[in-house]
Scaffold this motif. Sequence first.
Motif, mmCIF file in Angstrom:
data_model
loop_
_atom_site.group_PDB
_atom_site.id
_atom_site.type_symbol
_atom_site.label_atom_id
_atom_site.label_comp_id
_atom_site.label_asym_id
_atom_site.label_seq_id
_atom_site.Cartn_x
_atom_site.Cartn_y
_atom_site.Cartn_z
ATOM 1 N N SER A 175 0.787 -1.115 -0.462
ATOM 2 C CA SER A 175 -0.587 -0.165 0.058
ATOM 3 C C SER A 175 1.031 1.035 0.664
ATOM 4 C CB SER A 175 -0.937 0.000 1.068
ATOM 5 O OG SER A 175 -1.324 1.257 1.298
ATOM 6 N N THR A 176 0.609 1.713 -1.060
ATOM 7 C CA THR A 176 1.520 3.615 -0.884
ATOM 8 C C THR A 176 0.725 4.474 -0.755
ATOM 9 O OG1 THR A 176 0.933 3.105 -4.149
ATOM 10 C CG2 THR A 176 3.677 2.371 -2.654
ATOM 11 N N GLY A 177 -0.585 4.495 -0.824
ATOM 12 C CA GLY A 177 -1.646 5.752 -0.543
ATOM 13 C C GLY A 177 -2.129 5.728 -2.322
ATOM 14 N N GLY A 178 -2.437 6.429 -2.993
ATOM 15 C CA GLY A 178 -3.379 6.724 -4.485
ATOM 16 C C GLY A 178 -3.715 6.749 -4.634
ATOM 17 N N THR A 179 -5.230 7.019 -5.356
ATOM 18 C CA THR A 179 -6.391 7.165 -5.732
ATOM 19 C C THR A 179 -6.968 6.005 -4.861
ATOM 20 O OG1 THR A 179 -5.777 7.707 -8.385
ATOM 21 C CG2 THR A 179 -8.211 6.791 -7.841
ATOM 22 N N LEU A 188 -1.405 -10.385 2.825
ATOM 23 C CA LEU A 188 -0.788 -9.459 3.638
ATOM 24 C C LEU A 188 -0.474 -8.234 3.923
ATOM 25 C CD1 LEU A 188 2.179 -9.205 6.323
ATOM 26 C CD2 LEU A 188 3.459 -10.268 4.529
ATOM 27 N N ARG A 189 -1.119 -7.192 4.210
ATOM 28 C CA ARG A 189 -0.493 -5.646 4.031
ATOM 29 C C ARG A 189 0.868 -4.895 4.310
ATOM 30 N NH1 ARG A 189 -3.909 -0.715 5.589
ATOM 31 N NH2 ARG A 189 -2.859 0.841 3.807
ATOM 32 N N VAL A 190 1.009 -4.559 4.123
ATOM 33 C CA VAL A 190 2.455 -3.746 4.212
ATOM 34 C C VAL A 190 2.312 -2.029 3.408
ATOM 35 C CG1 VAL A 190 5.368 -3.675 3.399
ATOM 36 C CG2 VAL A 190 3.605 -6.263 3.785
ATOM 37 N N GLN A 191 2.171 -0.992 4.888
ATOM 38 C CA GLN A 191 1.768 -0.031 4.154
ATOM 39 C C GLN A 191 2.897 0.694 4.128
ATOM 40 O OE1 GLN A 191 -0.800 1.576 7.028
ATOM 41 N NE2 GLN A 191 -1.004 3.892 6.029
ATOM 42 N N HIS A 214 10.519 5.413 -4.704
ATOM 43 C CA HIS A 214 9.903 3.848 -6.197
ATOM 44 C C HIS A 214 10.932 3.255 -5.798
ATOM 45 C CE1 HIS A 214 8.116 6.977 -9.064
ATOM 46 N NE2 HIS A 214 7.364 7.385 -8.095
ATOM 47 N N SER A 215 11.909 3.626 -4.958
ATOM 48 C CA SER A 215 13.487 2.587 -5.038
ATOM 49 C C SER A 215 12.695 1.463 -3.576
ATOM 50 C CB SER A 215 14.178 3.343 -4.178
ATOM 51 O OG SER A 215 15.112 3.659 -5.865
ATOM 52 N N LEU A 216 12.102 2.484 -2.925
ATOM 53 C CA LEU A 216 11.446 1.694 -1.602
ATOM 54 C C LEU A 216 10.698 0.389 -1.937
ATOM 55 C CD1 LEU A 216 11.367 0.991 1.398
ATOM 56 C CD2 LEU A 216 9.756 3.092 1.223
ATOM 57 N N ILE A 217 9.796 0.767 -2.410
ATOM 58 C CA ILE A 217 8.440 0.704 -3.500
ATOM 59 C C ILE A 217 8.929 -1.368 -4.551
ATOM 60 C CG2 ILE A 217 6.839 0.204 -5.090
ATOM 61 C CD1 ILE A 217 5.885 2.836 -4.599
ATOM 62 N N ALA A 218 10.328 -0.757 -4.819
ATOM 63 C CA ALA A 218 10.594 -2.375 -5.973
ATOM 64 C C ALA A 218 11.261 -2.775 -4.459
ATOM 65 C CB ALA A 218 11.934 -0.857 -6.570
ATOM 66 N N GLU A 219 11.948 -2.097 -3.793
ATOM 67 C CA GLU A 219 12.644 -3.269 -2.907
ATOM 68 C C GLU A 219 12.031 -3.552 -1.927
ATOM 69 O OE1 GLU A 219 14.915 -2.409 0.904
ATOM 70 O OE2 GLU A 219 16.097 -1.051 -0.526
ATOM 71 N N ASN A 254 11.327 -8.233 -1.853
ATOM 72 C CA ASN A 254 11.302 -8.605 -0.741
ATOM 73 C C ASN A 254 10.088 -9.627 -0.510
ATOM 74 O OD1 ASN A 254 13.689 -7.906 -0.115
ATOM 75 N ND2 ASN A 254 13.104 -6.112 1.037
ATOM 76 N N MET A 255 8.954 -8.635 -0.811
ATOM 77 C CA MET A 255 7.820 -10.147 -0.269
ATOM 78 C C MET A 255 7.710 -10.502 -1.399
ATOM 79 S SD MET A 255 7.139 -8.350 2.378
ATOM 80 C CE MET A 255 5.443 -9.258 2.396
ATOM 81 N N ALA A 256 8.278 -10.841 -3.036
ATOM 82 C CA ALA A 256 8.144 -11.867 -3.842
ATOM 83 C C ALA A 256 8.587 -12.917 -3.079
ATOM 84 C CB ALA A 256 8.669 -11.017 -5.184
ATOM 85 N N ARG A 257 10.096 -13.252 -2.692
ATOM 86 C CA ARG A 257 10.972 -13.640 -2.239
ATOM 87 C C ARG A 257 9.635 -14.788 -0.849
ATOM 88 N NH1 ARG A 257 16.044 -13.100 -4.419
ATOM 89 N NH2 ARG A 257 15.863 -11.287 -5.160
#
Length: 82
Positions: free
Chosen positions: A10-14, A48-51, A65-70, A74-77
Amino acid sequence: MAKKRIAIISTGGTIEKTYDELSGVLANGVSVLDVMLASLELRGVEVLRVQLMNKDSLEMTAADHSLIAETADNMARATDGV
């Protein structure tokens, strides 16, 4: 059968904007994602919600953007899906 573990970043947005009647604008104030997720019936799925933040994409920085990608990596693993 084991439950599938899915991460939602979760990053906010619309999707998380709410209408402020006093100012007449949409804003990222209070997250509504937890309410939406709680109303779903997901058999065999653990969510599992990661805010990470509560920002409109227009306000995001390169560091965001870097934090989201990282975090997605990590969560994909750690889960069955992101």
